[in-house]
Motif scaffolding. Structure first.
Motif, short mmCIF file in Angstrom:
data_model
loop_
_atom_site.label_atom_id
_atom_site.label_comp_id
_atom_site.label_asym_id
_atom_site.label_seq_id
_atom_site.Cartn_x
_atom_site.Cartn_y
_atom_site.Cartn_z
N ASN A 100 -0.93 55.88 48.70
CA ASN A 100 -1.80 55.44 47.60
C ASN A 100 -1.30 55.99 46.28
O ASN A 100 -0.83 57.12 46.20
CB ASN A 100 -3.23 55.96 47.80
CG ASN A 100 -3.94 55.32 48.97
OD1 ASN A 100 -4.46 56.03 49.83
ND2 ASN A 100 -4.00 54.01 49.01
N TYR A 101 -1.39 55.19 45.22
CA TYR A 101 -1.12 55.71 43.88
C TYR A 101 -1.73 54.78 42.84
O TYR A 101 -1.96 53.59 43.09
CB TYR A 101 0.38 55.88 43.63
CG TYR A 101 1.18 54.59 43.54
CD1 TYR A 101 1.36 53.93 42.31
CD2 TYR A 101 1.77 54.04 44.68
CE1 TYR A 101 2.09 52.75 42.23
CE2 TYR A 101 2.51 52.86 44.59
CZ TYR A 101 2.66 52.23 43.38
OH TYR A 101 3.39 51.07 43.30
N SER A 102 -2.01 55.33 41.68
CA SER A 102 -2.46 54.56 40.52
C SER A 102 -1.59 54.94 39.34
O SER A 102 -1.01 56.03 39.30
CB SER A 102 -3.93 54.88 40.19
OG SER A 102 -4.77 54.59 41.29
N ASP A 103 -1.49 54.07 38.37
CA ASP A 103 -0.68 54.36 37.19
C ASP A 103 -1.45 55.16 36.15
O ASP A 103 -0.88 55.55 35.13
CB ASP A 103 -0.18 53.06 36.57
CG ASP A 103 0.94 52.43 37.40
OD1 ASP A 103 1.64 53.18 38.11
OD2 ASP A 103 1.11 51.20 37.36
N MET A 104 -2.73 55.38 36.42
CA MET A 104 -3.55 56.25 35.55
C MET A 104 -4.74 56.72 36.37
O MET A 104 -5.56 55.92 36.79
CB MET A 104 -4.01 55.49 34.30
CG MET A 104 -4.52 56.40 33.19
SD MET A 104 -6.23 56.97 33.41
CE MET A 104 -7.14 55.48 33.01
N ASP A 105 -4.81 58.02 36.61
CA ASP A 105 -5.88 58.60 37.43
C ASP A 105 -6.82 59.49 36.63
O ASP A 105 -7.76 60.06 37.20
CB ASP A 105 -5.28 59.43 38.58
CG ASP A 105 -4.88 58.56 39.76
OD1 ASP A 105 -5.67 57.68 40.13
OD2 ASP A 105 -3.77 58.76 40.29
N GLN A 106 -6.58 59.61 35.35
CA GLN A 106 -7.31 60.59 34.55
C GLN A 106 -8.65 60.02 34.07
O GLN A 106 -8.70 59.20 33.17
CB GLN A 106 -6.47 61.03 33.34
CG GLN A 106 -7.07 62.17 32.55
CD GLN A 106 -6.13 62.66 31.46
OE1 GLN A 106 -4.92 62.71 31.66
NE2 GLN A 106 -6.69 63.00 30.31
N GLU A 107 -9.71 60.46 34.68
CA GLU A 107 -11.04 60.00 34.29
C GLU A 107 -11.34 60.46 32.86
O GLU A 107 -11.03 61.59 32.48
CB GLU A 107 -12.10 60.56 35.24
CG GLU A 107 -13.47 59.96 35.06
CD GLU A 107 -14.40 60.28 36.20
OE1 GLU A 107 -15.55 59.78 36.16
OE2 GLU A 107 -13.99 61.00 37.14
N GLY A 108 -11.88 59.56 32.07
CA GLY A 108 -12.18 59.87 30.68
C GLY A 108 -11.11 59.42 29.71
O GLY A 108 -11.32 59.45 28.49
#
Length: 447
Positions: A100-108
């Protein structure tokens, strides 16, 4: 009239392919065993064929030696290869990935300052560029998302379904647009985007559910406005991207007078059966919409990897059926996998037309590769489907008029016995035999 007949038969676990040239004779009233070709009746224009460049495929390709890498690329994109011009690519991870991966995981991070496609630069984009170098032109790419980042979802994870939180509809729309923009900065020809892959399924891998009302609202109020702000509306939007059996009802629920201009077409898969008639009804209600086959594979959880003939027939039957009911394109699932049917981060192993044994260094072309080629090598982009009728449903048939004005007809025999065929066209007959357990393509030059 002259016909070049390219035919493949599969006996005792071995495929044999040969060509023969056949001259037509006058039609003196042949009634039985006829397949009629009717070029005065024309339908959709074909946009092409392709395979999906997953991380699994790209990683497998990178494990090859240079000679085998080129052998694979030539087999798909070279002059004598499958003639692929299209590709599908996942936005972030899918099951056919190393994890699994996302190109942006930073909430906020509402401005997507931490967004990066660095993961794709490791295997996926170099794989695409190598394919395009052999092809000699850019591939036409469709992008599809499997799941938003975990913090945007109700279940707080990529896998096991869940839904996109309403408060993140706008951010996810911007995220999808940003992905398109980053790919374009890398000279990727992004032509199509689907709203969501398989929105009606809770999978053990990357997945996200939308009911029809949610897909319509996200499309209408968030995704399309974001694309308009970012001047991306030339990217064609496709809804559904799931199995054919519910494609009609989803299309009827999502497309109305307000959304009709936003949606370019309906993407669909094959995993729940034929349902070709659903495509007819979509075409009848929305004749301007494109119908695009975006995914299909032979899953090892349901089918045997050893039964190459049945697996190849699955391709031949579905390609012919989809085309005959209005599909403008056919994009296979993983274009390449290892001999296990992976890598796959949830062990959802499956077959692929070409598979590579990492230990032996052997690249295997499955029979499905040959069957796909009977369509993709001869039905060129820009070809127009023509009318036809056949004397038996034991033979799958589709026919197109190509840009070079030649006619190409693909005939697949679903039985073990040889099937005689008289191709009838403009007062002429071409006598063929479609061998048992075989498939053939007739390329007709009109005089």
């Amino acid at each position: 009239m002259r016909a070049l007949w390219n035919v493949t038969t599969y006996k005792n676990g071995r495929a044999e392919t040969w060509n023969e040239e056949i001259q037509s004779v006058m039609d003196e009233g042949q009634e039985r065993e006829a397949v009629n070709l009717c070029p005065d009746f024309t339908y959709q224009t074909l946009e092409g064929f392709g395979g999906t460049l997953t991380e699994a495929a790209a990683y497998t390709w990178h494990q090859m030696g240079e000679k085998v890498r080129m052998e694979f690329l030539e087999a798909c994109y070279g002059t004598d290869g499958l003639g692929y011009t299209l590709a599908r690519m996942a936005i972030d991870s899918c099951d056919a990935c190393l994890g699994n991966y996302s190109d942006m995981d930073q909430e906020g991070d509402e401005e997507l300052k931490s967004f990066s496609i660095k993961r794709d630069e490791t295997y996926i984009l170099p794989f695409l560029k190598a394919a395009e170098k052999v092809k000699g032109e850019r591939l036409s790419v469709m992008l599809s998302p499997w799941s938003p980042p975990p913090f945007m979802k109700t279940n707080r994870e990529k896998n096991h379904g869940g839904k996109l939180l309403e408060k993140h509809y706008g951010l996810w729309a911007d995220y999808l647009c940003r992905f398109v923009e980053e790919y374009r900065k890398n000279d990727v020809s992004v032509k199509r985007l689907s709203v969501q892959n398989e929105p009606d399924a809770t999978q053990i891998w990357d997945s996200c559910r939308y009911d029809a009302e949610e897909e319509k609202r996200f499309l209408k109020d968030f995704l399309y406005p974001a694309m308009k702000r970012r001047e991306l509306t030339e990217v064609e939007l496709f809804i559904w991207d799931h199995n054919k059996e519910r494609a009609l009802e989803r299309t009827l629920a999502v497309i109305d007078e307000e959304t009709r201009s936003m949606v370019k077409g309906v993407a669909f898969h094959w995993y729940s059966g034929d349902h070709f008639e659903a495509l007819d009804m979509i075409r009848e209600r929305f004749p301007e919409k494109k119908l695009l086959f975006s995914e299909g594979c032979v899953e090892y959880s349901r089918f045997s990897s050893a039964d190459q003939l049945s697996n190849a027939r699955m391709y031949g039957h579905d390609i012919a059926g989809d085309l005959n009911h209005g599909a403008c394109a056919f994009i296979d699932w993983n274009i390449l996998l290892n001999s296990q049917g992976g890598p796959n981060h949830v062990n959802n192993f499956c077959d692929a037309p070409m598979m590579y044994d990492v230990e032996t260094g052997r690249l295997e072309k499955k029979l499905s590769y040959t069957y796909i080629g009977h369509f993709s090598r001869y039905l060129l982009p820009g070809s127009v489907r023509i009318g036809m009728s056949r004397y038996t449903d034991e033979i799958d048939v589709t026919a197109f008029k190509r840009p070079d004005h030649k006619l190409a007809a693909v005939l697949m025999n679903r039985t073990e016995r040889d099937m005689p065929v008289y191709l009838r066209l403009q007062g002429q007959l071409v006598k063929l035999t479609v061998p048992g357990d075989g498939i053939g393509t007739a390329l007709l030059e009109l005089e």
